[in-house]
Design an enzyme around this catalytic site. Sequence first.
Site, PDB file in Angstrom:
ATOM      1  N   GLY A  92      84.139  25.140   5.275  1.00  0.00           N
ATOM      2  CA  GLY A  92      84.527  25.633   3.958  1.00  0.00           C
ATOM      3  C   GLY A  92      83.670  26.845   3.732  1.00  0.00           C
ATOM      4  N   CYS A  93      83.835  27.460   2.584  1.00  0.00           N
ATOM      5  CA  CYS A  93      83.032  28.632   2.317  1.00  0.00           C
ATOM      6  C   CYS A  93      81.616  28.167   1.963  1.00  0.00           C
ATOM      7  CB  CYS A  93      83.703  29.383   1.204  1.00  0.00           C
ATOM      8  SG  CYS A  93      82.915  30.827   0.639  1.00  0.00           S
TER       9      CYS A  93
END
Lengths: 137, 411
Positions: A50-51
């Site tokens: 994910g970021c």
Amino acid sequence: MTIEEKQQEIIDDFAIYDDWMDKYEYIIELGKDLPLIDESKKTNDRLIEGCQSRVWVASEFNNGKMHFTADSDAIITKGIIALLIRVLDGESPENIAKTDLYFIPAIGLQEHLSPTRANGLLSMVKRLKIAALEVLK
Amino acid sequence: MTTQEKITFNVEEIRKQFPALHREVYGKPFIYFDNGATSQKPQIVIDTINRYYTSENANIHRGVHFLSQQATDAYEEARRIVQQFIHAKHEHEVIFTKGTTDGINLVATCFGELLTAGDEIMISGMEHHSNIVPWQMLCERKKLTLKVIPVLDNGELDLEAFQQLLSEKTKLVAVTHISNTLGTINPVKWMIDQAHAAGAKVLIDGAQSIQHMPINVQELDCDFYVFSSHKVFGPTGTGVLYGKEAILNAMPPYQGGGDMIEKVTFEKTTYNELPFKFEAGTPHIIGGIATGTALRYLSSLDQEAIHAHETDLLNFAQEQLLKIEGVRIIGTAREKTSVVSFVVDGIHPFDIGTLLDKQGIAVRTGHHCTQPLMDRFGIPGTVRASFAFYNTKEEVETFIQALNRSIGMLR
Ligand SMILES: Cc1ncc(COP(=O)(O)O)c(C=O)c1O
């Protein structure tokens, strides 16, 4: 229990909390029961970036049923994965591929599955379903 | 505007101007500490936008009719407000853009056209991705070399390294005035002088400075200065590129279209003069107008009092944070703006951000679009609280309590 029953059970569990912090306290607790992925399996192909938080998932297919283990570097993410696995673990690939995980919005966690939420959960759900579809191929 | 009497600073009075600050989230009073990402809007800006679409809407620079003329006047008036706000020499040195990112891309594309293989562009290790990627793309396209000024442990730039990296090959230094992640205020005036002595031009990323300090582009002597309206109490979708007239004139246009032309034939098209040469197509008209409103609003406040208030908030927050076991502040530069980034030992920033959110507090977590900077500090991200002048000490106290509660749950 069917997938529906398992989802309903989670919805009922969460119904007793009307305070958000209590809900999250519970999610954090759930994270502690997550069937952890073997450290040796934390390889890049099992990593969902994910970021912000990272998630690893591994799947296995045994006697017609799928089993999952996972981990994340964020505790809340772990708790939510634990819920997903509680619903999907031990199910047939057919069931997993076609199931609608409606319990997530029902307990107010849909924000964690929005594409803007940078925790890799949406990709994780996709990954679980792809794992199921691959078994079906 | 400049002669107007300054209203004495009173945070409660100021808060009344910002309707969003009075809402609730998850049934809790809303505390907005994500001002580095974008600012809330004062009523006067909201009203300007409303009024425009309600009764003043028309296209600009082309109509003969009343509303078109009025809108054109308002848009050009906004340009003058920006000019005065940043103390540009000429009105036509103010180019309206979509924002900071757009301004940097414009310079990378058009100034970049003037560069040749082997030339060097210099950025710093604390840049926002918006001030990294356009230069990487340019370097690839034109076979240029990208140099990066390293960041010291306290979050300041390594200025000795900067001097060593400067050479006659350096054509442009593109650095941020203030780090959005660390709050570091860079000594840009000095850096601009050094760069000029080496023959390089300088672009200042003002995304985080325009709302926090007086800007005088002539005194700074920067060649370009870019900012986004939405971070300075104006609307999203609009920003400004300031450039020195001579350089802007030397640069080829950016996009082709209406407004940027003088004359079009199929054989040859000639371009309009500044600033229109860089403003192809119907612009974000009300974006420009409301930018003017926002800057005028900001100018009406007592700048020194604002600065003192923001500094108080920063100092108080940092002091309180350091009392919490396991908290480490990332970015301890001597000169800082009201931004505090921190990590908590053994706890992921995402978990803290999520629990603060549920308590009504908006902070940012993650890499803040500065991944190389996170790598520099060897962390996946931080929790960042960024304050504006409408925040209060009570809000900081609530935030600290909420943070303590979150950490308690996560440990
Ligand atoms: C230092 C800095 N540069 C550039 C940007 C990009 O601004 P925008 O997204 O408004 O173009 C930001 C915004 O976060 C910033 O903080």
